[in-house]
Scaffold this motif. Structure first.
Motif, PDB file in Angstrom:
ATOM      1  N   TYR A 191       0.835  -1.198   0.000  1.00  0.00           N
ATOM      2  CA  TYR A 191       0.000   0.000   0.000  1.00  0.00           C
ATOM      3  C   TYR A 191       0.876   1.256   0.000  1.00  0.00           C
ATOM      4  O   TYR A 191       0.653   2.193  -0.782  1.00  0.00           O
ATOM      5  N   LEU A 192       1.886   1.300   0.867  1.00  0.00           N
ATOM      6  CA  LEU A 192       2.741   2.481   0.980  1.00  0.00           C
ATOM      7  C   LEU A 192       3.672   2.630  -0.228  1.00  0.00           C
ATOM      8  O   LEU A 192       4.006   3.744  -0.628  1.00  0.00           O
ATOM      9  N   GLN A 193       4.089   1.511  -0.798  1.00  0.00           N
ATOM     10  CA  GLN A 193       4.923   1.583  -2.000  1.00  0.00           C
ATOM     11  C   GLN A 193       4.167   2.255  -3.154  1.00  0.00           C
ATOM     12  O   GLN A 193       4.748   2.981  -3.953  1.00  0.00           O
ATOM     13  N   ASP A 194       2.855   2.001  -3.218  1.00  0.00           N
ATOM     14  CA  ASP A 194       2.027   2.551  -4.299  1.00  0.00           C
ATOM     15  C   ASP A 194       1.395   3.893  -3.935  1.00  0.00           C
ATOM     16  O   ASP A 194       0.669   4.475  -4.741  1.00  0.00           O
ATOM     17  N   TYR A 195       1.635   4.375  -2.699  1.00  0.00           N
ATOM     18  CA  TYR A 195       0.976   5.588  -2.212  1.00  0.00           C
ATOM     19  C   TYR A 195       1.512   6.804  -2.959  1.00  0.00           C
ATOM     20  O   TYR A 195       2.724   7.060  -2.974  1.00  0.00           O
ATOM     21  N   GLU A 196       0.641   7.544  -3.611  1.00  0.00           N
ATOM     22  CA  GLU A 196       1.058   8.663  -4.459  1.00  0.00           C
ATOM     23  C   GLU A 196       1.424   9.905  -3.657  1.00  0.00           C
ATOM     24  O   GLU A 196       2.255  10.714  -4.088  1.00  0.00           O
ATOM     25  N   ASN A 197       0.783  10.086  -2.505  1.00  0.00           N
ATOM     26  CA  ASN A 197       1.041  11.284  -1.707  1.00  0.00           C
ATOM     27  C   ASN A 197       2.265  11.089  -0.804  1.00  0.00           C
ATOM     28  O   ASN A 197       2.876  10.019  -0.782  1.00  0.00           O
ATOM     29  N   ALA A 198       2.592  12.119  -0.055  1.00  0.00           N
ATOM     30  CA  ALA A 198       3.745  12.070   0.848  1.00  0.00           C
ATOM     31  C   ALA A 198       3.356  11.430   2.180  1.00  0.00           C
ATOM     32  O   ALA A 198       2.194  11.459   2.584  1.00  0.00           O
ATOM     33  N   PHE A 199       4.342  10.826   2.840  1.00  0.00           N
ATOM     34  CA  PHE A 199       4.096  10.356   4.208  1.00  0.00           C
ATOM     35  C   PHE A 199       5.380  10.433   5.021  1.00  0.00           C
ATOM     36  O   PHE A 199       6.492  10.464   4.490  1.00  0.00           O
ATOM     37  N   VAL A 200       5.186  10.472   6.360  1.00  0.00           N
ATOM     38  CA  VAL A 200       6.293  10.386   7.318  1.00  0.00           C
ATOM     39  C   VAL A 200       6.045   9.141   8.151  1.00  0.00           C
ATOM     40  O   VAL A 200       4.965   8.968   8.716  1.00  0.00           O
ATOM     41  N   LEU A 201       7.047   8.279   8.216  1.00  0.00           N
ATOM     42  CA  LEU A 201       6.908   6.984   8.881  1.00  0.00           C
ATOM     43  C   LEU A 201       7.953   6.833   9.977  1.00  0.00           C
ATOM     44  O   LEU A 201       9.150   6.981   9.727  1.00  0.00           O
ATOM     45  N   ILE A 202       7.497   6.563  11.201  1.00  0.00           N
ATOM     46  CA  ILE A 202       8.399   6.161  12.282  1.00  0.00           C
ATOM     47  C   ILE A 202       8.325   4.644  12.376  1.00  0.00           C
ATOM     48  O   ILE A 202       7.236   4.078  12.515  1.00  0.00           O
ATOM     49  N   SER A 203       9.458   3.977  12.278  1.00  0.00           N
ATOM     50  CA  SER A 203       9.471   2.522  12.401  1.00  0.00           C
ATOM     51  C   SER A 203      10.868   2.051  12.751  1.00  0.00           C
ATOM     52  O   SER A 203      11.856   2.572  12.239  1.00  0.00           O
ATOM     53  N   HIS A 204      10.921   1.038  13.649  1.00  0.00           N
ATOM     54  CA  HIS A 204      12.191   0.391  13.967  1.00  0.00           C
ATOM     55  C   HIS A 204      12.315  -0.938  13.217  1.00  0.00           C
ATOM     56  O   HIS A 204      13.289  -1.671  13.428  1.00  0.00           O
TER      57      HIS A 204
END
Length: 518
Positions: free
Chosen positions: A204-217
């Motif tokens: 889903y995020l790979q195909d997401y056209e808009n911007a995002f900020v992701l916190i992940s370990h």
């Protein structure tokens, strides 16, 4: 085009500084990974840019008419709603338009010809908007996304009040994705997702056209979806183009260059100070000494960042238990209804077992049933002799209003304060963290306090329920090393194969015995 610009941001809590004059920008289409050790301020930064928290100094500027969706790791749901109600509320603005349109239809019976023309025009605009937004396909949309995140396994008509913390987080994530905001802000979204649903979210995020900020370990997950890294360290925030591996390479080069420059400067400072000390009293060389002193006074001194304490986990081991650790006979687990077929499981001394499978099939329920914390619906559990079990719960009980020192002291009253401080420091906590209330710590810092209690209590069986949730990269790597070195038995729930594969000797797949339809 800049969607978000942060200038000269400074913020802290009491005497603990979090950011010092940092800047940040997000451009259209950027997929940003926000990384840093536990307690560096990643969630605080999210709260500041969403205006939930006012910074001490600095400017936060969003582009006009930008819709921002924020998944907060501490978000909650209101009681009395079903999962379906919450998911459908993502389209509340469309339902409001439908109500407005229906009200106009009712008023048309008493309208004048001029008013009727005006209303028909307005209704036409609303109808076109509803059609364009797929309003009449909302329920299929809800069903499809619920399937993707495994919510249909829980039941869409289930009251949110009955959900676990992890299930509530999944519901909030599903609602956020249905809203399709211009900007996604995601704070550790994989913490409560199993492997299957992490794969779905990754696509889903790979195909997401808009911007995002992701916190992940979860570095493999992070690496697969982002193209920009912002690294938080020592009150600073730095931008790197590329994925996590590229960041590591560039960061290491910058670190080595800074250390080399620091050593050269320190050598120069030592030589200048030596010259000044030897020559300032002599008339013939006094002017040269003053010149060197002036150079010293005006020098922009390089400072190396203090090394953050890295955690060291060494589990204390107790006496050898019996050969059989746990054995079940036709065990059926569940609450009101069975979550499993009759189970005949056996765990022997020295085994290290990963319990895997989709969310909602009863993995945590099985752990609690095996430990005797939950009664079985039928069948029995036989536990071996001389077991000393250390248990790390996924959702810990509410911690009273205590500092870290008090929390550990409560568990080990025989320890002196210096010993308690040393034990917490070994888990990677600084003096500021150790003296803080547990409730104000980040999720990773709280986990380190719980691990501190666990490693200092002798055990011969360790039971972990999603121990890597919230832990930073260093802490995860150290926990993995410690569990590989542990000579006792381990039963572990984890959704991260990269974490558990090198630890375990056996895998129990809960999907092979669950009564849930997958």
């Amino acid at each position: 085009m800049s969607i978000l610009t942060v200038k000269n941001l400074t913020h802290g809590f009491g005497d603990r500084a979090i950011f010092n004059n940092v800047s940040f920008r997000m451009l259209k289409g950027e997929h940003i990974g926000l990384i840093g050790a536990n307690g560096e301020g990643k969630s605080t930064f999210m709260n500041i840019i969403t205006r939930k928290l006012a910074p001490d100094e600095g400017q936060i500027e969003w582009a006009k008419n930008v819709r921002v969706g924020y998944l907060d790791q501490h978000a909650v749901l209101e009681r009395g709603q079903t999962i379906r109600d919450v998911l459908r509320s993502a389209f509340q603005y469309l339902f409001n338009l439908e109500s407005e349109m229906n009200l106009m239809y009712e008023k048309m019976a008493d309208a004048s010809p001029e008013e009727l023309d005006q209303m028909l025009e307005e209704v036409g605009v609303i109808q076109e908007l509803l059609t364009h937004q797929d309003f009449y396909a909302i329920d299929p949309k809800v069903e499809e996304l619920a399937r993707g995140l495994g919510l249909n396994e829980i039941g869409l008509d289930r009251d949110v009040e009955d959900l676990s913390g992890g299930q509530r987080t999944k519901v909030l994530l599903a609602k956020l994705l249905l809203e399709k905001p211009d900007i996604l802000l995601l704070d550790e979204p994989t913490n409560y997702l199993d492997e299957q649903h992490i794969v779905w979210l990754k696509r889903y995020l790979q195909d997401y056209e808009n911007a995002f900020v992701l916190i992940s370990h979860d570095i493999p997950f992070l690496n697969s979806v982002i193209n920009i890294i912002y690294h938080m360290e020592n009150q600073d925030l730095n931008r790197y183009v590329g994925d996590y591996e590229n960041f590591q390479q560039v960061y290491e080069v910058k670190k080595q260059q800074l250390e080399s420059a620091y050593k050269r400067q320190q050598q120069e400072i030592a030589e200048l100070k030596d010259f000044v000390a030897r020559n300032k009293a002599r008339v013939s060389t006094r002017n040269m000494a003053m010149s060197r002193q002036k150079k010293l006074d005006n020098m922009d001194v390089i400072e190396l960042a203090k090394e953050k304490p890295k955690p060291v986990f060494n589990f204390l081991e107790s006496r050898t238990p019996s050969k059989t650790i746990i054995e079940t006979c036709d065990l059926v687990i569940g609450y009101d209804s069975p979550l499993s077929r009759p189970l005949n499981l056996r765990m022997e001394r020295g085994q290290k077992i990963a319990l895997v499978g989709a969310n909602g099939i009863g993995k945590t329920t099985l752990l609690k049933s095996l430990l005797g914390e939950l009664s079985a619906l039928s069948g029995e559990v036989v536990r071996g002799d001389y077991l000393e079990i250390g248990y790390f719960e996924q959702e810990p009980k509410q911690i009273p209003d205590r500092t870290c020192i008090e929390e550990v002291w409560q568990e080990f009253p025989h320890m002196g304060q210096a010993e308690v401080r040393a034990a917490l420091a070994k888990c990677g906590l600084t003096t500021k963290h150790i003296e803080s209330k547990v409730e104000v710590l980040s999720g990773g810092e709280k986990a380190k306090v719980r691990l501190c209690k666990l490693i200092n209590k002798p055990s011969n069986v360790l039971v972990f329920d999603e121990p890597t949730n919230h832990l930073d990269v260093d802490a995860k790597e150290e926990l993995k090393r410690a569990l590989m070195a542990y000579r006792g038995s381990i039963l572990l729930i984890s959704h991260e194969p990269d974490f558990y594969q090198d630890i375990v000797t056996d895998v129990w797949n809960g999907e092979s015995w669950t009564t849930k339809v997958l």
